[in-house]
Design an enzyme around this catalytic site. Structure first.
Site, PDB file in Angstrom:
ATOM      1  N   ASP A 255       0.873  -1.169   0.000  1.00 20.91           N
ATOM      2  CA  ASP A 255       0.000   0.000   0.000  1.00 20.91           C
ATOM      3  C   ASP A 255       0.908   1.216   0.000  1.00 20.91           C
ATOM      4  O   ASP A 255       1.668   1.432   0.946  1.00 20.91           O
ATOM      5  CB  ASP A 255      -0.875  -0.019   1.252  1.00 20.91           C
ATOM      6  CG  ASP A 255      -1.833   1.163   1.339  1.00 20.91           C
ATOM      7  OD1 ASP A 255      -1.626   2.175   0.628  1.00 20.91           O
ATOM      8  OD2 ASP A 255      -2.782   1.096   2.137  1.00 20.91           O
TER       9      ASP A 255
ATOM     10  N   ASN B 182       2.683   2.821 -10.581  1.00 21.96           N
ATOM     11  CA  ASN B 182       1.417   2.888 -11.320  1.00 21.96           C
ATOM     12  C   ASN B 182       0.226   3.272 -10.444  1.00 21.96           C
ATOM     13  O   ASN B 182      -0.738   3.848 -10.945  1.00 21.96           O
ATOM     14  CB  ASN B 182       1.156   1.530 -11.972  1.00 21.96           C
ATOM     15  CG  ASN B 182      -0.256   1.392 -12.494  1.00 21.96           C
ATOM     16  OD1 ASN B 182      -0.625   1.981 -13.506  1.00 21.96           O
ATOM     17  ND2 ASN B 182      -1.079   0.619 -11.780  1.00 21.96           N
TER      18      ASN B 182
ATOM     19  N   LYS C 261      -0.758  14.765 -11.187  1.00 25.20           N
ATOM     20  CA  LYS C 261       0.071  14.256 -12.282  1.00 25.20           C
ATOM     21  C   LYS C 261       1.086  15.307 -12.734  1.00 25.20           C
ATOM     22  O   LYS C 261       2.204  14.965 -13.155  1.00 25.20           O
ATOM     23  CB  LYS C 261      -0.811  13.812 -13.452  1.00 25.20           C
ATOM     24  CG  LYS C 261      -1.633  12.559 -13.154  1.00 25.20           C
ATOM     25  CD  LYS C 261      -0.770  11.367 -12.773  1.00 25.20           C
ATOM     26  CE  LYS C 261      -1.583  10.112 -12.567  1.00 25.20           C
ATOM     27  NZ  LYS C 261      -0.749   8.935 -12.203  1.00 25.20           N
TER      28      LYS C 261
ATOM     29  N   TYR D 151      -6.652  15.163  -9.663  1.00 26.58           N
ATOM     30  CA  TYR D 151      -5.940  14.249 -10.545  1.00 26.58           C
ATOM     31  C   TYR D 151      -4.914  14.983 -11.402  1.00 26.58           C
ATOM     32  O   TYR D 151      -3.734  14.613 -11.449  1.00 26.58           O
ATOM     33  CB  TYR D 151      -6.928  13.508 -11.434  1.00 26.58           C
ATOM     34  CG  TYR D 151      -6.277  12.418 -12.267  1.00 26.58           C
ATOM     35  CD1 TYR D 151      -6.008  11.171 -11.721  1.00 26.58           C
ATOM     36  CD2 TYR D 151      -5.922  12.644 -13.593  1.00 26.58           C
ATOM     37  CE1 TYR D 151      -5.396  10.176 -12.461  1.00 26.58           C
ATOM     38  CE2 TYR D 151      -5.309  11.664 -14.352  1.00 26.58           C
ATOM     39  CZ  TYR D 151      -5.057  10.425 -13.780  1.00 26.58           C
ATOM     40  OH  TYR D 151      -4.440   9.449 -14.525  1.00 26.58           O
TER      41      TYR D 151
END
Length: 242
Positions: free
Chosen positions: A62, A89, A171, A167
């Site tokens: 985790d 990922n 990124k 998000y």
């Protein structure tokens, strides 16, 4: 990455793009360690690949839990003595149907804990193992949605995704982190790249992507095999939008 068998760790590998990447790399002859926080799902994913005759193993990991990160590094050290490829990922989103002004700060923190801080935590824990590889490689699965080119002038076809505060900004942070590690590790021989699977249909986007997870995993595997191409390039040298 050469055709010589590598030891590969992929975070968030029990489903979607992570699992597809694991399958693609295992079929290329590599030993793939599927990192996942859910033991049942992780074990089932690894078993599915093993049943195909592939060298795959579940590793509980985790990215927001320091104890599991430390334990995973210890297991890899004890069993393999090195790590050749780390694929960061694991990622989440909490932006669905929420404009930037309505995203709760705790939700934003949750996204950053996985998408940004988790990448740093796992990378730092695995660096001693990667340094033992003759050709260490770190691939951070990012997104074109986090590039300033997209954020400053989004394509009309993807405009609906331009305001994903959590998000997209996570990124963008990951892209910066990738460059910082790439520069810091340049003299060590460890390559660091941002990887783009393309706009894939996954749980993150309610399966609205135009590519399948398998196609995305294949794209990532090709980018890992040819790290000199750099970030966000497909097998033909064209940029992916996602």
């Amino acid at each position: 990455m050469t055709t010589t068998s590598k030891i590969v760790l992929i975070t968030g590998a029990n489903k979607g793009i992570g699992l597809a990447t694991a399958g693609a790399l295992a079929r290329a002859g590599h030993t793939v360690l599927l990192g996942a926080r859910d033991p049942d799902r992780g074990a089932a994913a690894a078993a599915g690949l093993s049943e195909q005759g592939l060298d795959a193993r579940f590793v509980r990991l985790d990215v927001t839990d320091a104890a599991t990160i430390t334990a995973a590094a210890g297991l890899i050290d004890a069993e393999y003595g090195r790590l050749d490829v780390l694929v960061n990922n694991a990622a989440i989103t909490r932006d669905r149907s929420r404009p930037p002004g309505e995203l709760p700060v705790p939700a934003l923190r949750e996204v950053y804990e996985t998408n940004v801080i988790g990448v740093v935590a796992v990378t730092n824990a695995m660096l001693p193992l990667l340094r033992r590889s003759p050709s260490g490689y770190i691939g951070n699965v990012s997104s074109g949605l986090g590039t300033f080119a997209f954020l400053s002038g989004p394509d009309e076809a993807l405009a609906q995704y331009a305001n994903l505060l959590g998000y997209n900004s996570s990124k963008a942070a990951l892209n910066a982190i990738t460059l910082i590690y790439a520069n810091a590790l340049r003299d060590s021989g460890i390559r660091v790249n941002a990887l783009s699977p393309g706009f894939c249909a996954t749980d993150l986007n309610n399966h609205t992507g135009v590519l399948s997870a398998d196609e995305g995993g294949a794209h990532i595997a090709r980018q890992i095999a040819r790290p000199e191409t750099g970030a966000f390039l497909n097998e033909n040298g064209g940029a992916y939008p996602w």
